[in-house]
Design an enzyme around this catalytic site. Structure first.
Site, PDB file in Angstrom:
ATOM      1  N   TYR A   1     -15.549  -1.647   7.893  1.00  0.00           N
ATOM      2  CA  TYR A   1     -14.158  -1.245   8.137  1.00  0.00           C
ATOM      3  C   TYR A   1     -13.729  -1.684   9.545  1.00  0.00           C
ATOM      4  CZ  TYR A   1     -10.199   2.065   8.610  1.00  0.00           C
ATOM      5  OH  TYR A   1      -8.972   2.652   8.799  1.00  0.00           O
TER       6      TYR A   1
ATOM      7  N   ASP B   1      -0.534  -7.658  -5.777  1.00  0.00           N
ATOM      8  CA  ASP B   1      -1.899  -7.726  -5.269  1.00  0.00           C
ATOM      9  C   ASP B   1      -1.811  -8.642  -4.047  1.00  0.00           C
ATOM     10  OD1 ASP B   1      -4.469  -8.372  -4.677  1.00  0.00           O
ATOM     11  OD2 ASP B   1      -5.007  -9.098  -6.682  1.00  0.00           O
TER      12      ASP B   1
ATOM     13  N   LYS C   1     -11.024  -4.463  10.894  1.00  0.00           N
ATOM     14  CA  LYS C   1      -9.884  -4.052  11.730  1.00  0.00           C
ATOM     15  C   LYS C   1      -9.823  -4.865  13.028  1.00  0.00           C
ATOM     16  CE  LYS C   1      -7.830  -1.271   9.036  1.00  0.00           C
ATOM     17  NZ  LYS C   1      -6.435  -1.465   8.632  1.00  0.00           N
TER      18      LYS C   1
ATOM     19  N   GLY D   1       0.836  -1.216   0.000  1.00  0.00           N
ATOM     20  CA  GLY D   1       0.000   0.000   0.000  1.00  0.00           C
ATOM     21  C   GLY D   1       0.857   1.246   0.000  1.00  0.00           C
TER      22      GLY D   1
ATOM     23  N   GLY E   1      -0.333   4.968  -0.996  1.00  0.00           N
ATOM     24  CA  GLY E   1      -1.432   5.612  -0.266  1.00  0.00           C
ATOM     25  C   GLY E   1      -0.953   6.751   0.623  1.00  0.00           C
ATOM     26  N   GLN E   2      -1.886   7.266   1.428  1.00  0.00           N
ATOM     27  CA  GLN E   2      -1.605   8.438   2.266  1.00  0.00           C
ATOM     28  C   GLN E   2      -0.422   8.197   3.203  1.00  0.00           C
ATOM     29  OE1 GLN E   2      -4.452   9.250   5.355  1.00  0.00           O
ATOM     30  NE2 GLN E   2      -3.766  11.365   5.653  1.00  0.00           N
TER      31      GLN E   2
HETATM   32  C1  AKB Z   1     -10.988   6.657   8.236  1.00  0.00           C
HETATM   33  O1  AKB Z   1     -11.549   7.728   8.498  1.00  0.00           O
HETATM   34  O2  AKB Z   1     -11.551   5.705   7.689  1.00  0.00           O
HETATM   35  C2  AKB Z   1      -9.554   6.493   8.682  1.00  0.00           C
HETATM   36  C3  AKB Z   1      -9.458   5.945  10.056  1.00  0.00           C
HETATM   37  C4  AKB Z   1      -9.692   6.805  11.226  1.00  0.00           C
HETATM   38  O3  AKB Z   1      -9.185   4.806  10.227  1.00  0.00           O
HETATM   39  N1  AKB Z   1      -8.863   7.743   8.579  1.00  0.00           N
END
Ligand code: AKB
Length: 318
Positions: free
Chosen positions: A142, A53, A146, A8, A11-12
């Site tokens: 998300y 990938d 995590k 990655g 990315g940021q």
């Molecule tokens: C998001 O906003 O999805 C991320 C995070 C806080 O994990 N920046």
């Protein structure tokens, strides 16, 4: 020589972590990898880059073997708002990639850094002074990926002795590569709008919504510190709470106004991202990271705002 692999990398975080790792451990030591995004010239000029990938375990294993990788910084992730738009893809990318990386790390004896996030908490969690160990029942895909990631990393450490380490990052603020698809991204967007137009018209998070945040140099520091920490000091190993500041949109707007006097903020709240934000901590307790491996952020809201405005203005003029 054992090398460091960064997934990655375009990315940021990756676009700043890779140069920082190269500066710290040597340009030849770091292999940057991405999936679809074209790498910046800086990433290409600075050292080795290749496409992988991470959902393809054979490709991950090939690269680890070819470059004699000893540590993997796994930054492959789909952020919160994007994950809500495509939960199936989020599971595949966030969880299956990590599982592949852990499997390869087990076979080739690599250390693995995987960031978790404030998104690993949910409405059942105490949102003020969120403890290191607490209820984690996130309502977003998300967050689910995590929490699964935190547990997988613990499992590979306990069962196979893989040297897994991680932190729970808050919203990250940076000026090199904008984030994509996050909930805390308003706190980055506000700077681009302030520098370009002197106002932020469509803040998608409501006034009064507090969230943990951190400036990128501190995020990089947290990754280095935990990866370099003496293993015996890591009581938790995966997913230490780390934070640097907590603010609401009007607080950051007020801080920007000190430098751009006519700056104004207006709101057009996005209900999906607002609901996500309201389920995340207002302020985490990061005392375990401070006690166990000396975590100490450098930037608070005024220091971050001053630096961001200067650096972003210079960058946008180029
Ligand atoms: C998001 O906003 O999805 C991320 C995070 C806080 O994990 N920046």
């Amino acid at each position: 020589m054992e090398r460091i692999l960064v997934t990655g990398a375009c990315g940021q975080v990756g676009s700043e972590l890779v140069p920082a790792l190269r500066a710290r451990y040597g340009a030849d030591t770091v292999i940057a990898t991405g999936h679809k995004t074209e790498p910046s010239q800086e990433l290409l000029d600075g050292g080795e880059f290749c496409f992988i990938d991470c959902t393809d375990i054979d490709r991950v294993a090939d690269v680890v073997r070819k470059y004699n990788v000893g540590a993997i910084y796994n930054l492959t992730t789909i952020l919160s708002a994007k994950a809500e738009a495509n939960p199936q893809l989020a599971w595949t990318v966030n969880v299956n990639s990590l599982r592949n990386i852990l499997e390869v790390a087990r076979e080739y004896e690599c250390a693995v850094f995987t960031p978790s996030t404030i998104g690993a908490f949910g409405l059942d969690t105490p949102l003020d002074n969120t403890p290191q160990i607490t209820i984690q029942r996130p309502g977003t895909m998300y967050g689910i990926t995590k929490v699964a990631g935190e547990l997988l990393c613990d499992y590979y450490y306990q069962k196979y002795g893989v040297d897994t380490r991680g932190v729970r990052w808050p919203g990250l603020i940076s000026y090199v590569t904008p984030p994509g698809g996050g909930t805390t991204d308003y706190a980055v967007e506000i700077f681009y709008e302030a520098v370009r137009h002197g106002k932020y018209e469509h803040c998608f998070i409501k006034a009064g919504t507090y969230l943990d945040m951190m400036y990128m140099p501190d995020a990089l520091k947290s990754a280095f510190q935990i990866m370099e920490a003496e293993p015996g000091r890591l009581k938790h190993r995966n997913a230490y709470n780390v934070t640097a500041m907590s603010f609401a949109p009007e607080d950051i707007a007020g801080e920007i106004k000190k430098h751009i006097p006519g700056f104004t903020i207006d709101y057009r709240v996005d209900p999906i991202r607002q609901a996500i934000a309201e389920s995340w901590p207002n302020k985490m307790d990061d005392s375990a990271a401070r006690a166990d491996w000396g975590w100490q952020p450098q930037y608070d809201l005024p220091a971050m705002t001053f630096d961001m405005l200067n650096k972003l203005s210079a960058r946008l003029k180029q």
